[in-house]
Design an enzyme around this catalytic site. Structure first.
Site, PDB file in Angstrom:
ATOM      1  N   ARG A 138       0.881  -1.180   0.000  1.00 46.63           N
ATOM      2  CA  ARG A 138       0.000   0.000   0.000  1.00 46.63           C
ATOM      3  C   ARG A 138       0.905   1.213   0.000  1.00 46.63           C
ATOM      4  O   ARG A 138       1.630   1.455   0.972  1.00 46.63           O
ATOM      5  CB  ARG A 138      -0.899  -0.032   1.239  1.00 46.63           C
ATOM      6  CG  ARG A 138      -1.858   1.157   1.401  1.00 46.63           C
ATOM      7  CD  ARG A 138      -2.660   0.970   2.677  1.00 46.63           C
ATOM      8  NE  ARG A 138      -3.486   2.113   3.011  1.00 46.63           N
ATOM      9  CZ  ARG A 138      -4.773   2.245   2.698  1.00 46.63           C
ATOM     10  NH1 ARG A 138      -5.367   1.282   2.016  1.00 46.63           N
ATOM     11  NH2 ARG A 138      -5.462   3.301   3.059  1.00 46.63           N
ATOM     12  N   HIS A 167      -7.024   1.240  -6.760  1.00 43.44           N
ATOM     13  CA  HIS A 167      -7.329   0.516  -5.514  1.00 43.44           C
ATOM     14  C   HIS A 167      -8.058  -0.785  -5.894  1.00 43.44           C
ATOM     15  O   HIS A 167      -9.239  -0.958  -5.606  1.00 43.44           O
ATOM     16  CB  HIS A 167      -8.196   1.378  -4.612  1.00 43.44           C
ATOM     17  CG  HIS A 167      -8.227   0.965  -3.178  1.00 43.44           C
ATOM     18  ND1 HIS A 167      -7.663  -0.221  -2.724  1.00 43.44           N
ATOM     19  CD2 HIS A 167      -8.767   1.564  -2.077  1.00 43.44           C
ATOM     20  CE1 HIS A 167      -7.855  -0.323  -1.424  1.00 43.44           C
ATOM     21  NE2 HIS A 167      -8.509   0.733  -1.005  1.00 43.44           N
ATOM     22  N   GLN A 224     -10.051  -3.011  -3.191  1.00 45.89           N
ATOM     23  CA  GLN A 224     -11.337  -2.435  -2.822  1.00 45.89           C
ATOM     24  C   GLN A 224     -12.354  -2.659  -3.930  1.00 45.89           C
ATOM     25  O   GLN A 224     -13.524  -2.968  -3.668  1.00 45.89           O
ATOM     26  CB  GLN A 224     -11.189  -0.947  -2.543  1.00 45.89           C
ATOM     27  CG  GLN A 224     -12.487  -0.254  -2.160  1.00 45.89           C
ATOM     28  CD  GLN A 224     -13.025  -0.708  -0.815  1.00 45.89           C
ATOM     29  OE1 GLN A 224     -12.312  -0.668   0.176  1.00 45.89           O
ATOM     30  NE2 GLN A 224     -14.283  -1.143  -0.780  1.00 45.89           N
ATOM     31  N   ASP A 276     -16.612   8.860  -2.978  1.00 42.85           N
ATOM     32  CA  ASP A 276     -15.394   8.662  -2.206  1.00 42.85           C
ATOM     33  C   ASP A 276     -15.015  10.024  -1.621  1.00 42.85           C
ATOM     34  O   ASP A 276     -15.553  11.064  -2.008  1.00 42.85           O
ATOM     35  CB  ASP A 276     -14.279   8.124  -3.111  1.00 42.85           C
ATOM     36  CG  ASP A 276     -13.049   7.672  -2.338  1.00 42.85           C
ATOM     37  OD1 ASP A 276     -13.156   7.487  -1.101  1.00 42.85           O
ATOM     38  OD2 ASP A 276     -11.978   7.518  -2.953  1.00 42.85           O
ATOM     39  N   CYS A 332     -16.003   3.413  -0.066  1.00 44.21           N
ATOM     40  CA  CYS A 332     -14.921   2.522   0.369  1.00 44.21           C
ATOM     41  C   CYS A 332     -14.477   2.806   1.801  1.00 44.21           C
ATOM     42  O   CYS A 332     -13.814   1.961   2.405  1.00 44.21           O
ATOM     43  CB  CYS A 332     -13.751   2.607  -0.593  1.00 44.21           C
ATOM     44  SG  CYS A 332     -12.920   4.206  -0.624  1.00 44.21           S
ATOM     45  N   ARG A 342     -13.928  -7.026   1.833  1.00 42.51           N
ATOM     46  CA  ARG A 342     -12.494  -6.903   1.604  1.00 42.51           C
ATOM     47  C   ARG A 342     -11.771  -8.165   2.064  1.00 42.51           C
ATOM     48  O   ARG A 342     -10.882  -8.681   1.375  1.00 42.51           O
ATOM     49  CB  ARG A 342     -11.934  -5.685   2.362  1.00 42.51           C
ATOM     50  CG  ARG A 342     -12.284  -4.334   1.800  1.00 42.51           C
ATOM     51  CD  ARG A 342     -11.512  -4.019   0.533  1.00 42.51           C
ATOM     52  NE  ARG A 342     -10.079  -4.048   0.725  1.00 42.51           N
ATOM     53  CZ  ARG A 342      -9.342  -3.026   1.176  1.00 42.51           C
ATOM     54  NH1 ARG A 342      -9.927  -1.877   1.496  1.00 42.51           N
ATOM     55  NH2 ARG A 342      -8.037  -3.129   1.287  1.00 42.51           N
TER      56      ARG A 342
END
Length: 325
Positions: free
Chosen positions: A117, A144, A147, A240, A280, A308
């Site tokens: 990440r 991402h 996700q 988001d 998310c 997830r």
């Protein structure tokens, strides 16, 4: 829509973005994630006893703060029998200035997969270049994908299908979630309308790639300024944070620029009667989305957060299979 896949075409591969997958492989991964979740819901003890990666290890490198990514990958690795080795913040794998090559060439002697990440997509690509074990992008500024797998898994759970569904994405169209929705929709034959302000459009290269894939799968992609155009009859409404990690200094400007794209009760009334809402997380409540929407019955934010773990377990299982034998 796609011919079924035999065997495991993902064994030993990397996942740096969704477009590392073909449309059929994307559905294959979603099927595996759904199967993984169902097995654990049915009999968690039996599922844990069958852990295929006992004695192996997964490196989880966190160069950005994390809640869901860390916990979900730790749990996913553990449920597969593998040891998660988490490196974060000042004790990250790269905190001492060692070259990426040297770090990865050492690390791959200890672990069977690397989860990273980070910030730049190029960093994840460099890690994958040197690694002989699977590398998974757990978030960069551009993409991402983990996700996204959980999100599309959640949509299919709620709606029973992906193909033909209408997705409305409101807000910052240039961030990693907008980019992965472009890819996921294009891979699965859905319809996506991104409503955003001038200056917040998706990366033109990623948009062009998604449009090319959409031409092959029958997906439809639109970019509009008016949020009501995107919301009309939408089956799924997505947003988001407007000031994601790294953009905090622009917070006030972004709030001013993107204010009309807030998802609130009025927004959801413009969507289909049975529309669901996704975010998310973390969310800035009453900024990009209202409390009314976050806490509504149609909100699936906690389902997608749970997914997830199931999606990443499925992904690790499929990719790490290349190291068995």
């Amino acid at each position: 829509m796609f011919a079924p896949i035999e065997g495991n075409p993902l064994a030993g591969r990397d996942l740096l973005r969704l477009f590392d997958l073909t449309p059929a492989e994307f559905i294959f991964l979603l099927d595996k994630a759904a199967e993984t979740k169902a097995l654990w819901k049915k009999d968690a003890r039996a599922a844990q006893a069958a852990a295929p990666y006992t004695g192996q290890a997964v490196a989880v490198i966190l160069e950005k703060p994390s809640l869901r990514t860390r916990i979900s990958f730790e749990r996913a690795a553990f449920r597969l029998g593998a040891q998660p080795i988490v490196m974060s913040d000042t004790s990250s794998a790269f905190s001492r200035g060692e070259s990426v090559k040297d770090t990865i060439m050492v690390m791959e002697r200890y672990v069977q997969a690397i989860v990273i990440r980070s910030f730049a997509q190029s960093r994840v690509q460099e890690i994958a270049h040197w690694a002989s074990v699977p590398v998974i992008n757990a978030l960069t500024d551009d993409f991402h994908p983990c996700q996204a797998v959980a999100d599309f898994m959640t949509i299919r759970e709620c709606k029973g299908r992906l193909e033909g569904l209408k997705v409305a994405y409101l807000g910052d169209g240039a961030n990693n979630m907008a980019h992965v929705f472009l890819e996921g929709v294009a891979l699965s034959g859905m319809e996506l309308t991104i409503a955003t302000a001038a200056g917040y459009d998706p990366n033109p290269v990623y948009l062009a790639e998604a449009e090319a894939m959409a031409a092959a799968t029958g997906a439809q992609i639109r970019l509009v300024r008016d949020p009501t155009e995107a919301l009309a009859a939408a089956d799924v409404v997505v947003t988001d944070s407007w000031a994601s990690m790294g953009a905090e200094a622009e917070h006030d400007k972004r709030v001013a620029d993107l204010g009309i794209y807030q998802v609130n009760g009025e927004s959801m009334r413009l969507a289909a009667a049975d529309a669901i809402f996704l975010h998310c997380l973390p969310a800035h409540r009453n900024e990009e989305v209202s409390d009314e929407v976050m806490d509504a019955a149609y909100s699936r934010i906690y389902d997608e957060a749970e997914n997830r773990m199931h999606a990443q377990q499925a992904l690790l299982d499929l990719l790490m299979a290349g190291g068995l034998g």
